[in-house]
Write a protein that holds these residues in place. Structure first.
Motif, mmCIF file in Angstrom:
data_model
loop_
_atom_site.group_PDB
_atom_site.id
_atom_site.type_symbol
_atom_site.label_atom_id
_atom_site.label_comp_id
_atom_site.label_asym_id
_atom_site.label_seq_id
_atom_site.Cartn_x
_atom_site.Cartn_y
_atom_site.Cartn_z
ATOM 1 N N ALA A 100 23.144 39.429 -1.714
ATOM 2 C CA ALA A 100 23.822 39.846 -0.479
ATOM 3 C C ALA A 100 24.211 38.623 0.343
ATOM 4 N N ARG A 101 23.276 37.687 0.469
ATOM 5 C CA ARG A 101 23.542 36.453 1.236
ATOM 6 C C ARG A 101 24.742 35.704 0.658
ATOM 7 N N ASP A 102 24.758 35.572 -0.677
ATOM 8 C CA ASP A 102 25.827 34.802 -1.313
ATOM 9 C C ASP A 102 27.180 35.507 -1.220
ATOM 10 N N SER A 103 27.153 36.822 -1.034
ATOM 11 C CA SER A 103 28.419 37.565 -0.976
ATOM 12 C C SER A 103 29.018 37.567 0.432
ATOM 13 N N LEU A 104 28.237 37.147 1.425
ATOM 14 C CA LEU A 104 28.722 37.208 2.807
ATOM 15 C C LEU A 104 29.438 35.919 3.196
ATOM 16 N N GLU A 105 30.563 36.079 3.874
ATOM 17 C CA GLU A 105 31.273 34.927 4.415
ATOM 18 C C GLU A 105 30.607 34.550 5.738
ATOM 19 N N PRO A 106 30.504 33.250 6.034
ATOM 20 C CA PRO A 106 30.037 32.884 7.378
ATOM 21 C C PRO A 106 30.997 33.449 8.431
ATOM 22 N N VAL A 107 30.460 33.953 9.534
ATOM 23 C CA VAL A 107 31.329 34.508 10.580
ATOM 24 C C VAL A 107 31.861 33.375 11.459
ATOM 25 N N ASP A 108 32.907 33.682 12.198
ATOM 26 C CA ASP A 108 33.391 32.755 13.210
ATOM 27 C C ASP A 108 32.361 32.759 14.340
ATOM 28 N N LEU A 109 31.749 31.614 14.585
ATOM 29 C CA LEU A 109 30.637 31.569 15.543
ATOM 30 C C LEU A 109 31.080 31.617 17.000
ATOM 31 N N GLY A 110 32.391 31.725 17.214
ATOM 32 C CA GLY A 110 32.892 31.866 18.577
ATOM 33 C C GLY A 110 32.503 30.674 19.429
ATOM 34 N N ALA A 111 31.942 30.949 20.598
ATOM 35 C CA ALA A 111 31.623 29.874 21.554
ATOM 36 C C ALA A 111 30.230 29.306 21.329
ATOM 37 N N PHE A 112 29.718 29.412 20.126
ATOM 38 C CA PHE A 112 28.353 28.949 19.847
ATOM 39 C C PHE A 112 28.219 27.446 20.105
ATOM 40 N N ALA A 113 27.431 27.081 21.106
ATOM 41 C CA ALA A 113 27.227 25.665 21.448
ATOM 42 C C ALA A 113 25.820 25.526 22.011
ATOM 43 N N PRO A 114 24.840 25.339 21.123
ATOM 44 C CA PRO A 114 23.454 25.299 21.604
ATOM 45 C C PRO A 114 23.198 24.098 22.507
ATOM 46 N N ASP A 115 22.484 24.333 23.580
ATOM 47 C CA ASP A 115 22.077 23.260 24.483
ATOM 48 C C ASP A 115 20.975 22.449 23.801
ATOM 49 N N GLU A 116 21.202 21.146 23.611
ATOM 50 C CA GLU A 116 20.278 20.345 22.813
ATOM 51 C C GLU A 116 18.884 20.268 23.433
ATOM 52 N N ASP A 117 18.817 20.135 24.750
ATOM 53 C CA ASP A 117 17.500 20.053 25.405
ATOM 54 C C ASP A 117 16.729 21.351 25.230
ATOM 55 N N HIS A 118 17.414 22.452 25.442
ATOM 56 C CA HIS A 118 16.738 23.748 25.278
ATOM 57 C C HIS A 118 16.297 23.956 23.833
ATOM 58 N N PHE A 119 17.170 23.557 22.907
ATOM 59 C CA PHE A 119 16.820 23.672 21.490
ATOM 60 C C PHE A 119 15.560 22.851 21.196
ATOM 61 N N LEU A 120 15.570 21.588 21.605
ATOM 62 C CA LEU A 120 14.437 20.712 21.275
ATOM 63 C C LEU A 120 13.167 21.094 22.033
ATOM 64 N N SER A 121 13.314 21.859 23.100
ATOM 65 C CA SER A 121 12.095 22.320 23.775
ATOM 66 C C SER A 121 11.591 23.620 23.155
ATOM 67 N N GLY A 122 12.279 24.113 22.103
ATOM 68 C CA GLY A 122 11.687 25.211 21.341
ATOM 69 C C GLY A 122 12.503 26.487 21.218
ATOM 70 N N GLU A 123 13.763 26.484 21.697
ATOM 71 C CA GLU A 123 14.571 27.707 21.555
ATOM 72 C C GLU A 123 15.322 27.678 20.226
ATOM 73 N N PRO A 124 15.041 28.617 19.325
ATOM 74 C CA PRO A 124 15.763 28.605 18.048
ATOM 75 C C PRO A 124 17.251 28.882 18.243
ATOM 76 N N LEU A 125 18.052 28.441 17.272
ATOM 77 C CA LEU A 125 19.503 28.486 17.418
ATOM 78 C C LEU A 125 20.051 29.898 17.612
ATOM 79 N N VAL A 126 19.373 30.877 17.038
ATOM 80 C CA VAL A 126 19.867 32.253 17.156
ATOM 81 C C VAL A 126 19.917 32.692 18.617
ATOM 82 N N ASN A 127 19.099 32.075 19.477
ATOM 83 C CA ASN A 127 19.100 32.426 20.900
ATOM 84 C C ASN A 127 20.411 32.076 21.597
#
Ligand code: ZN
Ligand code: ZN
Length: 311
Positions: free
Chosen positions: A40-67
């Motif tokens: 199933a994973r291999d059959s799925l195309e990656p989606v357009d992530l839109g405005a996805f722009a993780p804040d680096e500080d928040h990420f490194l302080s422990g927020e996973p990218l899915v947030n």
């Protein structure tokens, strides 16, 4: 375990008769499921992530990218993954088939249910989960399990695109930097840097995510369950007949994580199957009264009351 209407997987396994080789039965069935999830994973195309722009500080302080992701972008891939995975799930665990078919119908009939389900499975929203379970007419335990098996390939298909937007190599949390899941396995391995003369004989600890398949480095001598760093209450068991397989356990939170020592192993292993193949470690740890950190469904089967030769 769910109490009404929809039996859990343990009950489903037991219904087919108690096998003489409990680990073989578990590995075969969940192996089929993992195989279908990989397809199933291999059959799925990656989606357009839109405005996805993780804040680096928040990420490194422990927020996973899915947030940082608009999770509703995954509606299409989720339905596609569910259409592939749920029918197989229903064949492997026949007593779940009816509830899975009911869930599929409800998702088609009530489009807004899908958004609630994604919130529940991707963001751990307990209220959304209970409300969605009531609308479908199944238990919350069953719904979370069913959503989880379809969500895994769906987020795994986005993993590389998500991880490319953040310094995941700097992440040292016990949970996954991409999807936030707890690990199902720790691995000891060497990552020699060209500049290093001496490679540590004891290796680095790498965790594996059973949901999106990401691997990331963790720190030694810290409990991934509670953060305990007191070495006197951190325990390591080794299975007598296989000295390269360990169980890391913590006396403070009473949780464990299986660990494979690959420091001296040259051949590659399939990390996505490794934790399932080490299910005897779950049995050995649970026989000693520890609880799994791993969210993998087989780890939750509850081996404590089983007779296990590994204990
Ligand atoms: Zn993950
Ligand atoms: Zn702990």
């Amino acid at each position: 375990m769910p109490s009404k209407g929809t039996p859990g997987m343990k009950a489903a396994l037991l219904e087919t008769g108690r096998s003489h080789e409990p680990f073989r039965e578990i590995i075969d069935r969940f192996g089929l499921l993992l195989g279908r999830q990989a397809e199933a994973r291999d059959s799925l195309e990656p989606v357009d992530l839109g405005a996805f722009a993780p804040d680096e500080d928040h990420f490194l302080s422990g927020e996973p990218l899915v947030n940082f992701l608009d999770i509703q972008l995954l509606q299409g891939p989720f339905r596609q993954a569910a259409a592939r995975v749920w029918p197989v799930m229903g064949v492997i665990f026949p007593s779940l088939a009816e509830s899975l078919a009911l869930l599929e119908r409800k998702l088609t009939d009530m489009p807004e249910l899908l958004s609630q389900c994604l919130q529940a499975v991707a963001q751990g929203d307990g209220e959304a989960l209970d409300s969605a379970a009531a609308r479908v007419g199944v238990t919350s335990d069953f719904l979370l399990m069913a959503l989880g098996v379809a969500y895994a390939p769906c987020i795994a298909a986005q993993r590389q695109a998500l991880a490319s937007k953040a310094p995941v190599e700097l992440w040292r949390k016990p949970y996954c930097p991409v999807c936030g899941s707890d690990p199902d396995l720790a691995v000891l391995e060497n990552h020699p840097e060209p500049s290093e003369f001496l490679v540590s004989k004891s290796g680095e600890i790498w965790h594996h995510c059973p949901v999106c398949t990401q691997r990331w480095r963790f720190v030694r001598m810290v409990c991934p369950g509670c953060g305990n760093q007191d070495h006197e209450t951190l325990t390591r068991f080794t299975i007598p007949e296989s000295p390269r397989e360990h169980i890391y356990a913590c006396e403070q939170c009473r949780q464990y994580l299986p660990c494979l020592d690959l420091v001296e192993q040259a051949s590659k292993i399939d990390f996505d199957l490794a934790a399932l193949k080490a299910v005897h470690l779950d049995a050995a740890a649970q026989a000693r009264g520890y609880l799994p950190i791993s969210p993998a469904p087989w780890a939750a089967l509850g081996f404590a009351e089983e007779q296990t030769k590994a204990s």
